[in-house]
Design a protein around this motif. Structure first.
Motif, short mmCIF file in Angstrom:
data_model
loop_
_atom_site.label_atom_id
_atom_site.label_comp_id
_atom_site.label_asym_id
_atom_site.label_seq_id
_atom_site.Cartn_x
_atom_site.Cartn_y
_atom_site.Cartn_z
N ALA A 20 0.83 -1.21 0.00
CA ALA A 20 0.00 0.00 0.00
C ALA A 20 0.86 1.25 0.00
O ALA A 20 0.53 2.25 -0.64
CB ALA A 20 -0.94 -0.01 1.19
N ILE A 41 -5.23 -5.73 -8.68
CA ILE A 41 -5.99 -4.75 -7.91
C ILE A 41 -5.33 -3.38 -8.08
O ILE A 41 -4.09 -3.28 -8.06
CB ILE A 41 -6.06 -5.17 -6.43
N SER A 42 -6.13 -2.34 -8.25
CA SER A 42 -5.63 -0.99 -8.51
C SER A 42 -4.77 -0.46 -7.36
O SER A 42 -4.77 -1.03 -6.26
CB SER A 42 -6.80 -0.04 -8.76
N GLU A 43 -4.06 0.64 -7.62
CA GLU A 43 -3.14 1.23 -6.64
C GLU A 43 -3.81 1.54 -5.31
O GLU A 43 -3.25 1.30 -4.25
CB GLU A 43 -2.50 2.52 -7.19
N ASP A 44 -5.02 2.10 -5.39
CA ASP A 44 -5.71 2.48 -4.16
C ASP A 44 -6.45 1.31 -3.52
O ASP A 44 -7.00 1.44 -2.44
CB ASP A 44 -6.67 3.64 -4.43
N GLY A 45 -6.46 0.15 -4.18
CA GLY A 45 -7.11 -1.03 -3.62
C GLY A 45 -8.61 -1.03 -3.75
O GLY A 45 -9.30 -1.85 -3.18
N ALA A 46 -9.13 -0.08 -4.54
CA ALA A 46 -10.58 0.06 -4.64
C ALA A 46 -11.20 -0.76 -5.76
O ALA A 46 -12.39 -1.02 -5.74
CB ALA A 46 -10.93 1.53 -4.84
N LYS A 47 -10.39 -1.13 -6.76
CA LYS A 47 -10.95 -1.74 -7.95
C LYS A 47 -10.14 -2.95 -8.39
O LYS A 47 -8.91 -2.92 -8.37
CB LYS A 47 -10.96 -0.70 -9.08
#
Length: 121
Positions: A20, A41-47
């Motif tokens: 993260a 998984i995207s950088e922000d962990g949202a998608k």
């Protein structure tokens, strides 16, 4: 006394914290007795940007029937497949999250196949 799953998740926690902080997309691996799964998984962990698994019908037909999703050859196919999907999603660099599993056998085979297919981590 922690169960086997709790021990694995405890090991995975520190890795996820470190990833993260890096701010890169995360390639997560999960393996079961029957299948192996990879998610981008995207950088922000949202998608979730892309997934690949031996449970997919297209991959199962490649493996030649049922019950063959839990071997190194299957893991290599999934590694190559997730790398192709990552490139299609515009992702070149990822952080490899082995989710507390040992970097050995199927997990290692998936990682090396993804590297060979052009994913950098």
């Amino acid at each position: 006394m922690l169960t086997k799953k709790e021990q694995r998740l405890r090991r995975a926690k520190q890795t996820r914290i470190r990833i993260a902080k890096q701010g890169t997309a995360r390639l997560t691996v999960n393996r079961t007795n029957l299948h192996i799964y990879a998610s981008l998984i995207s950088e922000d962990g949202a998608k979730v940007l892309a997934t690949a698994s031996t449970a997919e019908a297209e991959v199962r037909s490649q493996l030649g029937g049922s019950g063959k999703g839990a071997n190194v050859a299957a893991a290599q196919i999934i590694g190559k497949r997730i790398a192709e999907k990552a490139k299609a999603a515009g992702v070149e660099r990822v952080a490899f999250d082995r989710a507390g599993f040992a970097y050995h056998g199927r997990v290692k085979a998936l990682a090396e196949a993804a590297r060979e297919a052009g994913l950098q981590f």
